[in-house]
Motif scaffolding. Structure first.
Motif, PDB file in Angstrom:
ATOM      1  N   LEU A 252       0.858  -1.177   0.000  1.00 13.80           N
ATOM      2  CA  LEU A 252       0.000   0.000   0.000  1.00 13.80           C
ATOM      3  C   LEU A 252       0.895   1.228   0.000  1.00 13.80           C
ATOM      4  CD1 LEU A 252      -2.672  -1.147   2.618  1.00 13.80           C
ATOM      5  CD2 LEU A 252      -2.725  -1.401   0.117  1.00 13.80           C
ATOM      6  N   LYS A 253       0.870   1.956  -1.098  1.00 14.45           N
ATOM      7  CA  LYS A 253       1.742   3.119  -1.264  1.00 14.45           C
ATOM      8  C   LYS A 253       1.004   4.367  -0.799  1.00 14.45           C
ATOM      9  CE  LYS A 253       4.268   3.788  -4.796  1.00 14.45           C
ATOM     10  NZ  LYS A 253       4.754   3.994  -6.191  1.00 14.45           N
ATOM     11  N   MET A 254       1.653   5.114   0.064  1.00 11.91           N
ATOM     12  CA  MET A 254       1.024   6.299   0.624  1.00 11.91           C
ATOM     13  C   MET A 254       1.577   7.557  -0.037  1.00 11.91           C
ATOM     14  SD  MET A 254      -0.827   4.449   2.440  1.00 11.91           S
ATOM     15  CE  MET A 254      -1.832   5.877   2.838  1.00 11.91           C
ATOM     16  N   GLY A 255       0.933   7.943  -1.141  1.00 15.06           N
ATOM     17  CA  GLY A 255       1.257   9.219  -1.741  1.00 15.06           C
ATOM     18  C   GLY A 255       0.502  10.331  -1.025  1.00 15.06           C
ATOM     19  N   LEU A 256       0.489  11.498  -1.615  1.00 18.20           N
ATOM     20  CA  LEU A 256      -0.231  12.631  -1.018  1.00 18.20           C
ATOM     21  C   LEU A 256      -0.924  13.435  -2.107  1.00 18.20           C
ATOM     22  CD1 LEU A 256       2.303  14.156   1.560  1.00 18.20           C
ATOM     23  CD2 LEU A 256       0.257  12.820   2.066  1.00 18.20           C
ATOM     24  N   ARG A 257      -2.184  13.776  -1.840  1.00 17.67           N
ATOM     25  CA  ARG A 257      -2.840  14.795  -2.648  1.00 17.67           C
ATOM     26  C   ARG A 257      -2.365  16.169  -2.184  1.00 17.67           C
ATOM     27  NH1 ARG A 257      -9.109  14.502  -4.061  1.00 17.67           N
ATOM     28  NH2 ARG A 257      -8.331  16.314  -5.168  1.00 17.67           N
ATOM     29  N   ASN A 258      -2.587  17.157  -3.035  1.00 18.27           N
ATOM     30  CA  ASN A 258      -2.281  18.553  -2.674  1.00 18.27           C
ATOM     31  C   ASN A 258      -0.839  18.715  -2.210  1.00 18.27           C
ATOM     32  OD1 ASN A 258      -5.021  19.274  -3.139  1.00 18.27           O
ATOM     33  ND2 ASN A 258      -5.545  18.551  -1.092  1.00 18.27           N
ATOM     34  N   ALA A 259       0.063  18.019  -2.885  1.00 18.11           N
ATOM     35  CA  ALA A 259       1.479  18.087  -2.532  1.00 18.11           C
ATOM     36  C   ALA A 259       2.281  18.491  -3.765  1.00 18.11           C
ATOM     37  CB  ALA A 259       1.961  16.730  -2.012  1.00 18.11           C
ATOM     38  N   PRO A 260       3.356  19.240  -3.580  1.00 17.84           N
ATOM     39  CA  PRO A 260       4.155  19.665  -4.735  1.00 17.84           C
ATOM     40  C   PRO A 260       4.941  18.510  -5.328  1.00 17.84           C
ATOM     41  CG  PRO A 260       5.227  20.316  -2.692  1.00 17.84           C
ATOM     42  CD  PRO A 260       3.877  19.775  -2.312  1.00 17.84           C
ATOM     43  N   ASN A 261       5.190  18.604  -6.618  1.00 16.39           N
ATOM     44  CA  ASN A 261       6.088  17.661  -7.282  1.00 16.39           C
ATOM     45  C   ASN A 261       7.518  18.055  -6.927  1.00 16.39           C
ATOM     46  OD1 ASN A 261       7.788  16.326  -9.159  1.00 16.39           O
ATOM     47  ND2 ASN A 261       6.120  16.168 -10.633  1.00 16.39           N
ATOM     48  N   ILE A 262       8.263  17.130  -6.323  1.00 19.64           N
ATOM     49  CA  ILE A 262       9.603  17.483  -5.826  1.00 19.64           C
ATOM     50  C   ILE A 262      10.715  16.839  -6.644  1.00 19.64           C
ATOM     51  CG2 ILE A 262       8.812  17.907  -3.473  1.00 19.64           C
ATOM     52  CD1 ILE A 262       9.846  15.117  -2.738  1.00 19.64           C
ATOM     53  N   TYR A 263      10.387  16.317  -7.838  1.00 21.82           N
ATOM     54  CA  TYR A 263      11.422  15.676  -8.661  1.00 21.82           C
ATOM     55  C   TYR A 263      11.983  16.665  -9.685  1.00 21.82           C
ATOM     56  CZ  TYR A 263       8.924  11.474  -7.059  1.00 21.82           C
ATOM     57  OH  TYR A 263       8.306  10.503  -6.309  1.00 21.82           O
ATOM     58  N   PRO A 264      13.289  16.742  -9.848  1.00 21.33           N
ATOM     59  CA  PRO A 264      14.316  16.139  -8.996  1.00 21.33           C
ATOM     60  C   PRO A 264      14.480  16.908  -7.695  1.00 21.33           C
ATOM     61  CG  PRO A 264      15.347  17.395 -10.744  1.00 21.33           C
ATOM     62  CD  PRO A 264      13.874  17.453 -11.001  1.00 21.33           C
ATOM     63  N   SER A 265      14.685  16.170  -6.640  1.00 23.80           N
ATOM     64  CA  SER A 265      14.766  16.766  -5.317  1.00 23.80           C
ATOM     65  C   SER A 265      16.178  17.284  -5.027  1.00 23.80           C
ATOM     66  CB  SER A 265      14.363  15.735  -4.265  1.00 23.80           C
ATOM     67  OG  SER A 265      14.207  16.326  -3.004  1.00 23.80           O
ATOM     68  N   GLY A 266      16.301  18.036  -3.949  1.00 23.37           N
ATOM     69  CA  GLY A 266      17.595  18.570  -3.541  1.00 23.37           C
ATOM     70  C   GLY A 266      17.439  19.537  -2.393  1.00 23.37           C
ATOM     71  N   SER A 267      18.553  20.033  -1.886  1.00 27.46           N
ATOM     72  CA  SER A 267      18.532  20.922  -0.722  1.00 27.46           C
ATOM     73  C   SER A 267      17.830  22.246  -1.020  1.00 27.46           C
ATOM     74  CB  SER A 267      19.962  21.172  -0.230  1.00 27.46           C
ATOM     75  OG  SER A 267      20.745  21.775  -1.253  1.00 27.46           O
ATOM     76  N   HIS A 268      17.674  22.577  -2.299  1.00 33.50           N
ATOM     77  CA  HIS A 268      16.998  23.824  -2.652  1.00 33.50           C
ATOM     78  C   HIS A 268      15.522  23.818  -2.258  1.00 33.50           C
ATOM     79  CE1 HIS A 268      16.175  21.060  -5.913  1.00 33.50           C
ATOM     80  NE2 HIS A 268      15.275  21.875  -6.435  1.00 33.50           N
ATOM     81  N   LEU A 269      14.997  22.633  -1.943  1.00 38.37           N
ATOM     82  CA  LEU A 269      13.595  22.527  -1.533  1.00 38.37           C
ATOM     83  C   LEU A 269      13.420  22.631  -0.021  1.00 38.37           C
ATOM     84  CD1 LEU A 269      12.399  19.664  -3.914  1.00 38.37           C
ATOM     85  CD2 LEU A 269      12.120  22.132  -4.194  1.00 38.37           C
ATOM     86  N   GLY A 270      14.524  22.789   0.692  1.00 35.89           N
ATOM     87  CA  GLY A 270      14.449  22.973   2.137  1.00 35.89           C
ATOM     88  C   GLY A 270      13.870  21.760   2.841  1.00 35.89           C
ATOM     89  N   VAL A 271      12.949  21.995   3.782  1.00 33.47           N
ATOM     90  CA  VAL A 271      12.392  20.915   4.603  1.00 33.47           C
ATOM     91  C   VAL A 271      11.190  20.239   3.942  1.00 33.47           C
ATOM     92  CG1 VAL A 271      13.168  22.019   6.733  1.00 33.47           C
ATOM     93  CG2 VAL A 271      10.837  22.458   5.882  1.00 33.47           C
ATOM     94  N   VAL A 272      10.788  20.703   2.767  1.00 34.78           N
ATOM     95  CA  VAL A 272       9.569  20.175   2.143  1.00 34.78           C
ATOM     96  C   VAL A 272       9.610  18.658   1.964  1.00 34.78           C
ATOM     97  CG1 VAL A 272       8.155  20.193   0.049  1.00 34.78           C
ATOM     98  CG2 VAL A 272       8.927  22.349   1.057  1.00 34.78           C
ATOM     99  N   PRO A 273      10.667  18.073   1.368  1.00 37.18           N
ATOM    100  CA  PRO A 273      10.662  16.611   1.196  1.00 37.18           C
ATOM    101  C   PRO A 273      10.558  15.853   2.510  1.00 37.18           C
ATOM    102  CG  PRO A 273      12.328  17.620  -0.206  1.00 37.18           C
ATOM    103  CD  PRO A 273      11.851  18.689   0.725  1.00 37.18           C
TER     104      PRO A 273
END
Length: 307
Positions: free
Chosen positions: A247-268
């Motif tokens: 059972l995969k727990m994604g999220l509605r109303n969430a930003p697309n964070i790909y590709p991720s990195g430190s520039h996204l701060g604490v969001v991931p």
């Protein structure tokens, strides 16, 4: 505590009976559990640490995490740290392979998601294989594959000993899988766990289960770009029909964070924590609706090498 049977009886008494698909499977994971929780979008070691901490706080057994940005977006040290955490905690750490059409110079993937994870040209397949070799050399034993030809190439490299025999090859939700015959094809090409369409009905999931013994992965809460469905109250029937199922727990109303990195701060990290909280809600709901269904796995059965 109100079980699914109690709710059905209540609706029948009110004159509005619930019609449920009478499909069940006796298949289970190796430890006998019918389902496991997968936390997707765990993009690096700091997010994985946050997920583990939240899982401990809420008492949620997380047996697999998956990543979407790809092996090429992680340093050797980051991959090694993730593999070590997985080995220590009995968590299968799954990393996405290589470049993909959606990030390439071609135009079709900018217009439709249908080819977003495809490998454009043989050089891109080679890059995916390079990612696989690098990840495995650093202790990873689970890879997320978005291209059909790449999947078969990985199967061949497992067969000839270039890649570890116990390597998990997990197909991406971006590789459409919506019926039993397609599931059988994916298995023949080397898949060891299959990610199915997010909108499949319980009978359709049962058809896929009848076609393959591989674990099925299904988003129970679906990211917006894959439909945005929230299927918590279907969880019991899904598990009954599709077990063994992640059972995969994604999220509605969430930003697309790909590709991720430190520039996204604490969001991931915060998204990871919330996905674990969603898993806690689903676990409680399943145990309430069907106390006899069985508990989720506590640890993965993937053999992780010494690091």
């Amino acid at each position: 505590m109100t079980s699914l049977a109690d709710l059905d009886a209540l609706m029948a008494r009110l004159g509005h009976p619930v019609v449920r698909a009478p499909v069940t499977t006796a298949s289970r994971f190796a430890d006998g559990a019918p389902y496991r929780f997968e936390i997707p979008s765990v993009e690096g070691p700091t997010v994985l640490e946050a997920v583990v901490a939240e899982a401990d706080r809420l008492g949620v057994p997380v047996t697999r995490t998956s990543q979407g940005s790809g092996v090429m977006m992680l340093s050797d040290d980051e991959i090694t740290r993730m593999a070590r955490i997985g080995a220590e905690r009995g968590i299968e750490v799954n990393l996405f392979l290589g470049p993909r059409a959606a990030w390439d110079t071609g135009g079709q993937a900018k217009l439709t998601q249908a080819v977003g994870a495809a490998a454009r040209g043989n050089a891109m397949v080679a890059a995916c294989l390079a990612d696989a070799l690098r990840a495995c050399s650093l202790g990873i034993r689970s890879l997320l594959v978005g291209d059909l030809g790449t999947l078969e190439a990985l199967r061949e490299l497992k067969a000839d000993g270039t890649l570890p025999a116990n390597l998990v090859l997990k197909t991406s939700v971006l590789m459409p899988l919506t019926n039993g015959p397609t599931a059988a094809v994916y298995e023949r090409l080397g898949a060891t766990t299959v990610n199915v369409g997010t909108d499949l009905t319980v009978p359709q999931l049962a058809e896929i289960r009848a076609a393959t013994s591989l674990p099925i992965d299904l988003y129970l809460e679906v990211p917006d770009d894959q439909g945005g469905f929230v299927r918590f109250y279907e969880a019991v029937e899904i598990v009954r029909a599709a077990a063994p199922v992640y059972l995969k727990m994604g999220l509605r109303n969430a930003p697309n964070i790909y590709p991720s990195g430190s520039h996204l701060g604490v969001v991931p990290k915060e998204l990871g924590r919330e996905r674990v909280r969603r898993a806690a809600l689903v676990r409680h709901l399943i145990e309430q609706l069907d106390p006899d269904l069985g508990k989720p796995s506590e640890t993965s059965d993937l053999g992780v090498p010494e690091l």
